[in-house]
Design a protein around this motif. Structure first.
Motif, PDB file in Angstrom:
ATOM      1  N   ASP A 100      20.007  72.240  40.747  1.00 41.62           N
ATOM      2  CA  ASP A 100      18.901  72.981  41.360  1.00 41.62           C
ATOM      3  C   ASP A 100      19.474  73.665  42.594  1.00 41.62           C
ATOM      4  O   ASP A 100      19.934  72.998  43.522  1.00 41.62           O
ATOM      5  CB  ASP A 100      17.775  72.019  41.731  1.00 41.62           C
ATOM      6  CG  ASP A 100      16.586  72.723  42.354  1.00 41.62           C
ATOM      7  OD1 ASP A 100      16.443  73.946  42.152  1.00 41.62           O
ATOM      8  OD2 ASP A 100      15.805  72.050  43.058  1.00 41.62           O
ATOM      9  N   VAL A 130      20.990  62.491  33.407  1.00 45.24           N
ATOM     10  CA  VAL A 130      20.379  63.422  32.452  1.00 45.24           C
ATOM     11  C   VAL A 130      20.207  62.743  31.103  1.00 45.24           C
ATOM     12  O   VAL A 130      19.205  62.946  30.401  1.00 45.24           O
ATOM     13  CB  VAL A 130      21.232  64.706  32.314  1.00 45.24           C
ATOM     14  CG1 VAL A 130      20.693  65.608  31.204  1.00 45.24           C
ATOM     15  CG2 VAL A 130      21.264  65.476  33.640  1.00 45.24           C
ATOM     16  N   PRO A 186      25.510  63.735  34.699  1.00 44.18           N
ATOM     17  CA  PRO A 186      25.294  63.595  33.257  1.00 44.18           C
ATOM     18  C   PRO A 186      24.685  62.274  32.817  1.00 44.18           C
ATOM     19  O   PRO A 186      23.844  62.239  31.911  1.00 44.18           O
ATOM     20  CB  PRO A 186      26.702  63.784  32.681  1.00 44.18           C
ATOM     21  CG  PRO A 186      27.385  64.679  33.657  1.00 44.18           C
ATOM     22  CD  PRO A 186      26.860  64.256  35.002  1.00 44.18           C
ATOM     23  N   ARG A 239      21.514  73.963  33.509  1.00 46.34           N
ATOM     24  CA  ARG A 239      22.430  72.936  32.992  1.00 46.34           C
ATOM     25  C   ARG A 239      23.881  73.411  33.041  1.00 46.34           C
ATOM     26  O   ARG A 239      24.166  74.595  32.859  1.00 46.34           O
ATOM     27  CB  ARG A 239      22.069  72.570  31.549  1.00 46.34           C
ATOM     28  CG  ARG A 239      20.802  71.728  31.457  1.00 46.34           C
ATOM     29  CD  ARG A 239      20.731  70.941  30.169  1.00 46.34           C
ATOM     30  NE  ARG A 239      19.709  69.904  30.265  1.00 46.34           N
ATOM     31  CZ  ARG A 239      19.610  68.873  29.448  1.00 46.34           C
ATOM     32  NH1 ARG A 239      20.453  68.732  28.443  1.00 46.34           N
ATOM     33  NH2 ARG A 239      18.658  67.963  29.612  1.00 46.34           N
ATOM     34  N   PRO A 288      25.878  67.055  29.634  1.00 49.41           N
ATOM     35  CA  PRO A 288      25.300  68.058  30.525  1.00 49.41           C
ATOM     36  C   PRO A 288      24.815  67.464  31.846  1.00 49.41           C
ATOM     37  O   PRO A 288      24.274  66.362  31.889  1.00 49.41           O
ATOM     38  CB  PRO A 288      24.122  68.613  29.718  1.00 49.41           C
ATOM     39  CG  PRO A 288      23.763  67.518  28.769  1.00 49.41           C
ATOM     40  CD  PRO A 288      25.041  66.822  28.439  1.00 49.41           C
ATOM     41  N   ALA A 289      25.046  68.221  32.915  1.00 52.15           N
ATOM     42  CA  ALA A 289      24.474  67.934  34.228  1.00 52.15           C
ATOM     43  C   ALA A 289      23.394  68.969  34.504  1.00 52.15           C
ATOM     44  O   ALA A 289      23.371  70.036  33.887  1.00 52.15           O
ATOM     45  CB  ALA A 289      25.547  67.992  35.307  1.00 52.15           C
ATOM     46  N   GLU A 290      22.509  68.661  35.417  1.00 52.33           N
ATOM     47  CA  GLU A 290      21.486  69.616  35.821  1.00 52.33           C
ATOM     48  C   GLU A 290      21.635  69.929  37.301  1.00 52.33           C
ATOM     49  O   GLU A 290      21.932  69.040  38.098  1.00 52.33           O
ATOM     50  CB  GLU A 290      20.085  69.058  35.551  1.00 52.33           C
ATOM     51  CG  GLU A 290      19.785  68.916  34.065  1.00 52.33           C
ATOM     52  CD  GLU A 290      18.383  68.387  33.803  1.00 52.33           C
ATOM     53  OE1 GLU A 290      17.701  67.981  34.780  1.00 52.33           O
ATOM     54  OE2 GLU A 290      17.980  68.364  32.628  1.00 52.33           O
ATOM     55  N   THR A 304      22.019  66.582  39.375  1.00 52.24           N
ATOM     56  CA  THR A 304      21.696  65.400  38.571  1.00 52.24           C
ATOM     57  C   THR A 304      22.863  65.190  37.616  1.00 52.24           C
ATOM     58  O   THR A 304      23.129  66.028  36.748  1.00 52.24           O
ATOM     59  CB  THR A 304      20.385  65.578  37.796  1.00 52.24           C
ATOM     60  OG1 THR A 304      19.333  65.853  38.728  1.00 52.24           O
ATOM     61  CG2 THR A 304      20.041  64.319  37.010  1.00 52.24           C
ATOM     62  N   GLU A 342      27.557  72.171  31.348  1.00 51.19           N
ATOM     63  CA  GLU A 342      28.220  71.271  30.401  1.00 51.19           C
ATOM     64  C   GLU A 342      29.471  70.676  31.032  1.00 51.19           C
ATOM     65  O   GLU A 342      30.263  71.380  31.659  1.00 51.19           O
ATOM     66  CB  GLU A 342      28.582  72.022  29.121  1.00 51.19           C
ATOM     67  CG  GLU A 342      27.388  72.496  28.314  1.00 51.19           C
ATOM     68  CD  GLU A 342      26.499  71.352  27.843  1.00 51.19           C
ATOM     69  OE1 GLU A 342      27.036  70.252  27.570  1.00 51.19           O
ATOM     70  OE2 GLU A 342      25.274  71.555  27.761  1.00 51.19           O
TER      71      GLU A 342
END
Length: 200
Positions: free
Chosen positions: A13, A64, A61, A2, A9-11, A59, A4
C-alpha cells in the motif's frame, strides 16, 4: 497492489507526500501474526508523510497466504529484498529507509546492508523470546554495521529491551508492553526528527 516473490505474492500500500516529490522512501512491515494496520506502524507512516517521505506498507507473503508464522528467516529475507527491488523501480534516486514492528523489525535489520538502506526503524524489537534472555537476537541489531537504527520498545515488553549501546537511539515507552495501547505521540516524536534528516 501485489508483488510476486519467491515466497509467494506480497501486498503493498503506497502513500506519497501531498505537495512535492518524496525526499525518501520508507518501507514498513508487520509482526508475525499482525498486519500493517498496527497503530504504531501507522504513527510512523503518518510521521514519514509529514516529513516529506513516501511510505510503502508491506504485507509479507506468509500473511497474504493466511499464515501467522513467518517460517524460515532466509526465505523471508529473500522475499523482502525482492519486494524492495520492485518498489525501488517506482522511486528511483531517493534514499531507502526500512523498518517494521517485532518480526518485521528483525527482517529490516537482517536485510539492511543487502538492501543498501540508509536507516532502520525498529518497533518492538524482540530481543529474545519471553523468559529466555539467553537466546538473544542482539546480533541482528549489530549486523547493520554503520547504518543508523532507531529502536522503540515498551518498558514492559516481555521480549526484552535492547541496550542503548545496541542502536543509534533506543526509546522506551513507559507502561507499554510488546503491543502498544498508548504512546503513539511518543513514537512519532522519536521518529520524526530522525526522518527529517532525509528531507533536508
Amino acid at each position: 497492489m501485489r508483488i510476486e516473490t519467491s515466497a509467494g505474492p506480497a501486498e503493498i500500500d503506497i502513500a506519497r507526500p501531498a505537495k512535492k516529490p518524496p525526499a525518501f522512501l520508507l518501507l514498513l512491515t508487520h509482526g508475525s501474526g499482525g498486519g500493517v494496520d498496527a497503530k504504531d506502524l501507522l504513527a510512523v507512516r503518518d510521521s514519514a508523510l509529514e516529513s516529506g517521505g513516501a511510505v510503502v506498507l508491506v504485507t509479507q507473503p506468509y500473511r497474504v497466504a493466511g499464515r501467522r508464522a513467518p517460517g524460515k528467516a532466509d526465505v523471508q529475507d529473500a522475499a523482502w529484498l525482492e519486494i524492495i527491488t520492485a518498489v525501488r523501480r517506482k522511486f528511483r534516486g531517493v534514499p531507502l529507509i526500512q523498518g517494521g514492528r517485532s518480526n518485521g523489525a528483525r527482517v529490516a535489520c537482517r536485510t539492511a546492508v543487502a538492501a543498501q538502506a540508509k536507516g532502520v526503524v525498529a518497533l518492538s524489537f524482540p530481543l529474545h523470546p519471553p523468559g529466555k534472555p539467553e537466546k538473544s537476537r542482539r546480533e541482528e541489531l549489530l549486523d547493520v554495521g554503520d547504518i543508523p537504527v532507531v529502536v522503540v520498545n515498551g518498558a514492559r515488553d516481555p521480549f526484552g529491551i535492547p541496550d542503548p549501546a545496541d542502536a543509534t537511539e533506543v526509546k522506551v515507552i513507559p507502561g507499554q508492553a510488546h503491543s502498544y495501547r498508548a504512546g503513539f505521540d511518543d513514537i512519532a516524536a522519536t521518529v520524526t526528527p530522525w526522518l527529517l534528516r532525509w528531507s533536508a
